[in-house]
Design an enzyme around this catalytic site. Structure first.
Site, PDB file in Angstrom:
ATOM      1  N   HIS A   1      -0.256  11.121  -2.427  1.00 19.33           N
ATOM      2  CA  HIS A   1      -1.533  10.772  -1.780  1.00 19.33           C
ATOM      3  C   HIS A   1      -2.427  11.960  -1.438  1.00 19.33           C
ATOM      4  O   HIS A   1      -3.575  12.045  -1.884  1.00 19.33           O
ATOM      5  CB  HIS A   1      -1.289   9.956  -0.510  1.00 19.33           C
ATOM      6  CG  HIS A   1      -2.559   9.534   0.150  1.00 19.33           C
ATOM      7  ND1 HIS A   1      -3.211  10.293   1.103  1.00 19.33           N
ATOM      8  CD2 HIS A   1      -3.342   8.442  -0.039  1.00 19.33           C
ATOM      9  CE1 HIS A   1      -4.322   9.690   1.466  1.00 19.33           C
ATOM     10  NE2 HIS A   1      -4.431   8.563   0.807  1.00 19.33           N
TER      11      HIS A   1
ATOM     12  N   HIS B   1       0.833  -1.200   0.000  1.00 16.40           N
ATOM     13  CA  HIS B   1       0.000   0.000   0.000  1.00 16.40           C
ATOM     14  C   HIS B   1       0.872   1.256   0.000  1.00 16.40           C
ATOM     15  O   HIS B   1       1.612   1.495   0.962  1.00 16.40           O
ATOM     16  CB  HIS B   1      -0.881  -0.026   1.263  1.00 16.40           C
ATOM     17  CG  HIS B   1      -1.834   1.110   1.365  1.00 16.40           C
ATOM     18  ND1 HIS B   1      -1.911   1.902   2.483  1.00 16.40           N
ATOM     19  CD2 HIS B   1      -2.735   1.602   0.490  1.00 16.40           C
ATOM     20  CE1 HIS B   1      -2.851   2.821   2.302  1.00 16.40           C
ATOM     21  NE2 HIS B   1      -3.359   2.664   1.104  1.00 16.40           N
TER      22      HIS B   1
END
Ligand code: G3P
Ligand code: CA
Length: 241
Positions: free
Chosen positions: A49, A6
């Site tokens: 992100h 991730h």
């Protein structure tokens, strides 16, 4: 259970950086790498992100207000005196294409539910095809509208719909966004396995990102599997493989 990295190996190394991806690609048995993309002010795809650059770089403000060359001036502290840079999407494909040709997958999350980043779908699809990696990529987003666009642009694309709860993923999928897999939060499994209609369920976790200290605790993946989860996105995939 299929294990994914991730944002790369994001517990031991800064998330969404070339180092985090390189370390992940070295793990035997890893199914794939998840990462997040956004668009710069001058229209380049970058891997990052948050919508704001404050948390992980020495800059401040919204990413979309910066050009690629301005973003490249920023430093991401890696704790070793060698700061990382925000990667352009091409750099990540350059790094990983060899491993991907051997079977490593990539989940590209379009971070477009806060700012829609018009044209991002076409840009990423074009780039994936330029690198001939269309069989190794899964697109995902919290935005059903964006996934619908992906499906219109590429009828063969593999697509996962993101949401917190499995039920919301399923209803968005059935609403016609073109997805063929559910991507819920790992604690959002609010439907029994039989109601998941046989879709792949790729569950994501949050928390314990670099530079937090590793906890030493491990998840019971068998328990997740019993709930119908087929894949997990983990910050510490190296602990499980
Ligand atoms: O793609 C799964 C997961 O990454 C979604 O949440 O906030 O970590 O991007 P987030
Ligand atoms: Ca993500």
């Amino acid at each position: 259970m299929h294990i994914w990295a991730h944002r790369g190996c994001s517990q031991m190394y800064p998330e969404n950086t070339l180092t985090a991806f390189k370390k992940a690609a070295e793990i035997d048995g890893l199914t794939g790498i998840e990462l997040d993309i956004q668009l710069t002010k001058d229209g380049h795809l970058v891997v990052f992100h948050d919508e704001a650059i404050d948390r992980t770089t020495d800059g401040c403000g919204e990413l979309r207000q910066y050009t690629l060359s301005e973003l490249k001036e920023l430093r991401i502290d890696a704790g070793n005196g060698k700061p990382e840079k925000i990667p352009a999407m091409e750099e990540v494909f350059d790094l990983l294409q060899g491993k991907m040709k051997q079977g490593l997958k990539m989940n590209i999350e379009l971070k477009n539910s806060v700012f829609p980043y018009e044209g991002m779908e076409q840009k990423i699809i074009d780039m994936v095809h330029q690198y001939d990696l269309q069989n190794n990529v899964i697109y995902s987003s919290f935005s059903a509208l964006s996934l619908e666009r992906i499906r219109q642009l590429d009828s063969e694309a593999e697509i996962g719909i993101l949401d917190t709860k499995a039920s919301d993923c399923l209803y968005k999928l059935k609403g016609g966004c073109g997805a063929d897999a559910l991507h819920p939060f790992w604690k959002g499994m609010d439907l029994p396995k039989e109601k998941l209609c046989g879709y792949p369920v790729r569950a994501w976790l949050t928390g314990h990102l670099y530079p937090e200290r590793p906890t030493g605790t491990k998840l019971d993946l068998t328990f997740l599997e019993k709930q119908g989860i087929t894949d997990v996105f983990l910050n510490e995939p190296e602990k499980y493989l």
